[in-house]
Design a protein around this motif. Structure first.
Motif, PDB file in Angstrom:
ATOM      1  N   ALA D 114      52.641 -24.851  79.834  1.00  0.00           N
ATOM      2  CA  ALA D 114      52.971 -24.763  81.257  1.00  0.00           C
ATOM      3  C   ALA D 114      54.222 -25.580  81.573  1.00  0.00           C
ATOM      4  O   ALA D 114      55.089 -25.141  82.337  1.00  0.00           O
ATOM      5  CB  ALA D 114      51.792 -25.239  82.105  1.00  0.00           C
ATOM      6  N   LYS D 115      54.335 -26.749  80.953  1.00  0.00           N
ATOM      7  CA  LYS D 115      55.486 -27.586  81.267  1.00  0.00           C
ATOM      8  C   LYS D 115      56.791 -26.938  80.800  1.00  0.00           C
ATOM      9  O   LYS D 115      57.774 -26.913  81.536  1.00  0.00           O
ATOM     10  CB  LYS D 115      55.365 -28.978  80.653  1.00  0.00           C
ATOM     11  CG  LYS D 115      56.641 -29.772  80.905  1.00  0.00           C
ATOM     12  CD  LYS D 115      56.516 -31.240  80.938  1.00  0.00           C
ATOM     13  CE  LYS D 115      57.870 -31.840  81.335  1.00  0.00           C
ATOM     14  NZ  LYS D 115      57.936 -33.283  81.146  1.00  0.00           N
ATOM     15  N   ILE D 116      56.818 -26.411  79.563  1.00  0.00           N
ATOM     16  CA  ILE D 116      58.094 -25.848  79.103  1.00  0.00           C
ATOM     17  C   ILE D 116      58.426 -24.555  79.844  1.00  0.00           C
ATOM     18  O   ILE D 116      59.586 -24.265  80.087  1.00  0.00           O
ATOM     19  CB  ILE D 116      58.137 -25.635  77.575  1.00  0.00           C
ATOM     20  CG1 ILE D 116      57.047 -24.685  77.098  1.00  0.00           C
ATOM     21  CG2 ILE D 116      58.061 -26.971  76.843  1.00  0.00           C
ATOM     22  CD1 ILE D 116      57.178 -24.335  75.620  1.00  0.00           C
ATOM     23  N   CYS D 117      57.393 -23.795  80.243  1.00  0.00           N
ATOM     24  CA  CYS D 117      57.672 -22.583  81.026  1.00  0.00           C
ATOM     25  C   CYS D 117      58.237 -22.978  82.397  1.00  0.00           C
ATOM     26  O   CYS D 117      59.200 -22.384  82.877  1.00  0.00           O
ATOM     27  CB  CYS D 117      56.410 -21.737  81.180  1.00  0.00           C
ATOM     28  SG  CYS D 117      55.947 -20.881  79.653  1.00  0.00           S
ATOM     29  N   ASN D 118      57.616 -23.955  83.027  1.00  0.00           N
ATOM     30  CA  ASN D 118      58.109 -24.404  84.334  1.00  0.00           C
ATOM     31  C   ASN D 118      59.534 -24.951  84.218  1.00  0.00           C
ATOM     32  O   ASN D 118      60.421 -24.593  85.004  1.00  0.00           O
ATOM     33  CB  ASN D 118      57.192 -25.497  84.890  1.00  0.00           C
ATOM     34  CG  ASN D 118      57.679 -26.002  86.240  1.00  0.00           C
ATOM     35  OD1 ASN D 118      57.500 -25.365  87.259  1.00  0.00           O
ATOM     36  ND2 ASN D 118      58.351 -27.157  86.237  1.00  0.00           N
TER      37      ASN D 118
END
Lengths: 238, 238, 238, 238
Positions: D114-118
């Motif tokens: 989720a963090k790298i996608c965000n």
């Protein structure tokens, strides 16, 4: 089987496979055995494989090959080798039996490095040539006219002079054979992804290499991975 | 001055200049005068210039040139010509006095089309070669090793074989002369932008051409437009 | 018909159409007539249209509109206006009858400039959101989880919060209606190409804008120009 | 020290560090200990760390954090968590003491995903906003005018509404403080490279994510890694 061999050659799809097989090989290989890996794999795994071999007092060489299916049947393959001078000297006659040109590119992993750098140039220049033909078509320029200019001036490159992605100018190119490979788009994508992995790990900026990888990925995702990589001109045309 | 001339040659920075000058020329040129424009300009303006000439019963040719400052002094320039067979036949001896190779690429504007397509390949392949050297450096591959592999296999292209962007392998390349042009980055940017204008107008997809134009734009904005275009390797290295 | 009008509103596909129609309008328009062009066209043509109007002592405004088919039927359109204070003051009540928000962006052409800059952000952020969902899918991240994180933190943008390109999180988005537009991909491509034309002419570097234009071009060439622009996620997935 | 602890929180630069430290932790941790890793690392390593914990009958959670230095001092950090429901339930009160928002994104590695996608959306949209301001400047559009339009219509995103990369419209953004971070460009580059590594491994196409990573790499190589990531507008302007 390996226990008595002086030289063992491997050719496998991925770095993990090579490390697994070499990990087993060295348990039975006697000291001084020469391990040659002709796979095209990531540089980091290639270096680890050399370390495995060194730990068992074996000589080792990474020696990926280029030239495609045509080169294999014609005996015109090129091997790009990485490893010690001793390993290269021992391996050279073995590789000469399989290929036409054997280049010692440097130490451990240098063969893989040379191959992905070369194929990154190839992937980029092929898309560039395809874009030029696609643009020329829209501007009313014939394929032959663009070929005549570019193949003899500063646009010349293997992708146009030897492997022209439109039918006609170079009769032996896959474009004349419905883009039957040759060098499949999925394999070009594999090499471009290896180059991106190496670039990310090493901290190299490769903007066109990154974009070329993305474009071959889109082409592959459209179901064209089995066709020759020069067929990417069709994705540009729509 | 033009009134009595049989042939007039123009070479100007932009399409607007050519249209302005030809617009004046045709008011005094007699019917049958041959107008040759050797500028590198946009395809649309080149076609309009042909129309101006036709309206005054003049013959006309777009004939941009490549080869750079080196080619000019060595007499090895290439002219890419667009226009009628009659115009080309009349112009050929004139152009042969200035250049080594004269190619008839097709009808009105085809010379400009061929030049921007060729130079788009060149700009893309040069960045590709620079990326490969920059990546190779990070992977411990020597310049000579990468040159030896790529210049003799599928990575071969004018950008590495003839104009190698790192010093050493090709002694005559600008990399050996502190990137003194040669072919200035600002001129490569101009040609790549002409290609993008043509692609936008004609509806051609040129993803690497677009990115190459952006990269040379960034390089130019950093103040390096006056250096040889192969110096873009320094932007990639940082 | 125009001769007695105080205000004339035009909305046409391209700059050439606007220049042609306004060129005729001013031959019969009385001094002081207000010409409002609500087309989305290139900045250069918009400025030329203002010059035409000024030459006939007419007031003029470029006022492209955004909000899509949904905004038109809901009365929530936004007009971005460029022109003099006088022209804007006269036009404001007219535009308020059609849209919800009327912004005076600056002098001649500023409305067009604001629209292409805004839509360039939109096109880029939509592809970025689509890439994030496509990557998240491969990593086992549910659509809802990514939406919950990104829509409430630094990834928040209109493309995910209001117009989410996967079905579910935002029930009103075209993704829930088989990507029926909404805002068609062909129109997004048109705006991105206008932005590229302006960037090339003005000398602005827009690397992601250039790439976004190329990606929508490839999507359009695959035959999807009539679908909502958020459907480009399907091209990324393959 | 760990032997008696019920919960251990780690925050380290890279995946290799986390695996090394967790590898030691589990030798002394009692069964049922909760291991929380708040590092931002690659998804593959995060998953391996969970396996290590499971092998020692420990509960585990990957829980990278976003919000930057501003969020840390203001207590507005967001934690994105991946792991079992049990691990999340146990960790929630711990994380709530440090951050404002705690999101359970899914199973092992989902927090990192989720963090790298965000942050990939964030990096892309920030460059897109910077390109729009740089283009607007060349077209004579004021910063405030573009802000007024884009921040209230389809161009709205965190990168313009909250963190505007030009001084003025959003007084708290780093652009008003000489681009002192905030969120350093080198950290954005790290996250974009993690996203590319994950995309290469998982087979996801992310063309704008790849290009954004390349642009921040060029920016970092010019020596600007320590400045706020919104300062990349200066590279676009030259």
């Amino acid at each position: 089987m390996v226990a008595g061999a002086e030289t063992v050659v491997t050719m496998l799809p991925k770095g993990a496979h090579v490390l697994s097989v070499w990990g087993e090989l060295i348990t039975s290989a006697k000291a001084g055995t020469l391990l040659i890996d002709c796979s095209t794999i990531d540089v980091a795994s290639a270096r680890k494989a050399h370390e495995l071999a060194a730990g068992a007092n074996c000589l080792s060489l990474d020696a990926p090959v280029s030239g495609g299916t045509g080169g294999a049947s014609a005996g015109t393959l090129t091997f790009m080798a990485g490893g010690s001078d001793d390993a290269f000297a021992r391996a050279k006659p073995v590789l000469e039996a399989m290929g036409k040109k054997i280049v010692h590119c440097g130490g451990n992993g240098a063969g893989q490095a040379a191959k992905i750098c070369n194929n990154m140039i190839l992937g980029i220049s092929m898309i560039g040539v395809c874009e030029a033909f696609a643009l020329g078509e829209k501007l009313g320029l014939t394929h032959q006219a663009l070929f005549d200019v570019a193949s003899t001036s500063s646009g010349q490159c293997w992708s146009i002079n030897t492997y022209c992605p439109v039918p006609g100018p170079v009769p032996t190119s896959p474009a004349n054979n419905d883009y039957k490979p040759g060098f499949a788009a999925a394999l070009m994508l594999k090499d471009l992804k290896l180059a991106q992995e190496a670039a990310l790990a090493a901290g190299a900026a490769t903007p066109l290499g990154a974009e070329a990888a993305q474009l071959f990925d889109l082409f592959d995702k459209q179901g064209h991975g089995g066709r020759d990589f020069s067929a990417i001109i069709e994705m540009l045309r729509g």
